[in-house]
Every structure is written in C-alpha cells, then in structure tokens.
Design a protein around this motif. Sequence first.
Motif, PDB file in Angstrom:
ATOM      1  N   PRO A  10     -21.859  11.558  15.345  1.00 21.33           N
ATOM      2  CA  PRO A  10     -22.213  12.858  15.079  1.00 21.33           C
ATOM      3  C   PRO A  10     -22.968  12.657  13.756  1.00 21.33           C
ATOM      4  N   PHE A  11     -23.643  13.635  13.292  1.00 24.08           N
ATOM      5  CA  PHE A  11     -24.402  13.526  12.275  1.00 24.08           C
ATOM      6  C   PHE A  11     -23.472  13.439  10.849  1.00 24.08           C
ATOM      7  N   ASP A  12     -22.499  14.090  10.759  1.00 22.38           N
ATOM      8  CA  ASP A  12     -21.887  14.031   9.687  1.00 22.38           C
ATOM      9  C   ASP A  12     -20.813  12.746   9.449  1.00 22.38           C
ATOM     10  N   LYS A  13     -20.914  11.966  10.602  1.00 23.19           N
ATOM     11  CA  LYS A  13     -20.096  10.501  10.457  1.00 23.19           C
ATOM     12  C   LYS A  13     -21.076   9.713   9.830  1.00 23.19           C
ATOM     13  N   PHE A  14     -22.462   9.857  10.507  1.00 24.80           N
ATOM     14  CA  PHE A  14     -23.447   9.131   9.952  1.00 24.80           C
ATOM     15  C   PHE A  14     -23.641   9.126   8.556  1.00 24.80           C
ATOM     16  N   ILE A  15     -23.736  10.311   8.013  1.00 22.84           N
ATOM     17  CA  ILE A  15     -24.083  10.633   6.420  1.00 22.84           C
ATOM     18  C   ILE A  15     -23.059   9.788   5.753  1.00 22.84           C
ATOM     19  N   ASP A  16     -21.451  10.153   6.185  1.00 27.44           N
ATOM     20  CA  ASP A  16     -20.535   9.601   5.508  1.00 27.44           C
ATOM     21  C   ASP A  16     -20.322   8.015   5.546  1.00 27.44           C
ATOM     22  N   PHE A  17     -21.026   7.575   6.476  1.00 24.73           N
ATOM     23  CA  PHE A  17     -21.056   6.210   6.545  1.00 24.73           C
ATOM     24  C   PHE A  17     -22.238   5.754   5.560  1.00 24.73           C
ATOM     25  N   ILE A  18     -23.286   6.177   5.693  1.00 25.16           N
ATOM     26  CA  ILE A  18     -24.562   5.826   4.963  1.00 25.16           C
ATOM     27  C   ILE A  18     -23.863   5.898   3.264  1.00 25.16           C
ATOM     28  N   GLU A  19     -23.306   7.184   2.971  1.00 19.87           N
ATOM     29  CA  GLU A  19     -22.971   7.234   1.518  1.00 19.87           C
ATOM     30  C   GLU A  19     -22.019   6.185   1.514  1.00 19.87           C
ATOM     31  N   GLN A  20     -20.751   5.835   1.971  1.00 16.25           N
ATOM     32  CA  GLN A  20     -20.015   4.910   1.633  1.00 16.25           C
ATOM     33  C   GLN A  20     -20.765   3.430   1.448  1.00 16.25           C
ATOM     34  N   PHE A  21     -21.679   3.152   2.595  1.00 15.93           N
ATOM     35  CA  PHE A  21     -22.464   1.938   2.431  1.00 15.93           C
ATOM     36  C   PHE A  21     -23.338   1.872   0.901  1.00 15.93           C
ATOM     37  N   LYS A  22     -23.976   2.932   0.767  1.00 16.71           N
ATOM     38  CA  LYS A  22     -24.675   3.121  -0.336  1.00 16.71           C
ATOM     39  C   LYS A  22     -23.860   2.730  -1.667  1.00 16.71           C
TER      40      LYS A  22
END
Length: 117
Positions: free
Chosen positions: A98-110
């Motif tokens: 889902p879009f929100d899971k991806f954004i959460d992942f990228i924010e944590q990766f950042k």
Amino acid sequence: MKYQFSLNPYRQKNISFKFFGVDVEALSPEESVLINISWWGWTPEELQLIIDESKAVVGNQRYTYIVEASDFIIDVYIDEVLFFDAFSKQQEPEFTWPFDKFIDFIEQFKAFVAENR
C-alpha cells in the motif's frame, strides 16, 4: 512498522564503505527482492525526492524510480506501490505494498541514511 536497515546488507567481509540497505536476513521471502534497494550512494536528499515525487502522484499517474547501480524498479501509484526486478522473467511485480507502507519505509530509510552518513 520498523524495518531492519544495514550498512552491510549482504554481510560481506572486509567491506570498506557504507552500503545502505535492508538486512537480507530480516526480509520475508515474498519481499526478498527488496535487498536490491541496497546502494552506497543513498543520501537523505535522494530519498526525500522519492517521497516528494511519490506524494505528487495524482489520478492515473505513475512515478517510476530505478535504484542506481541496480535493476530494482519501483512504480508508485496513488494507492499502491509495485516492486519489480528487471532481471525477472515474470511480468507481474515481485510484491506490492500500500502507498502508506511505502512512504513509511522510505521515511525510516531516509532517517537511517541521515544517521549513518
């Protein structure tokens, strides 16, 4: 969700540089292709660009990101994100989030990249 990031995701011996990625042993079998997100050149700015471009997607638009030095393709749509391995013979994505899971992942990766740069 908390992800396990690593500076040596493939657990190579004697690695002399930071190789930002996801710990290979922490990935589920269905998400194992996510190891291909590993790259020494990640910066917080590049990851913020992915976040900004992803959030700018509207309607039927798609934002495609190809990880540098990899054949890992991320296709972002307004409600879902598809992950592809360009070397795979299958036409379907390796997995979908889902879009929100991806954004959460990228924010944590950042955040991980920023802390370890």
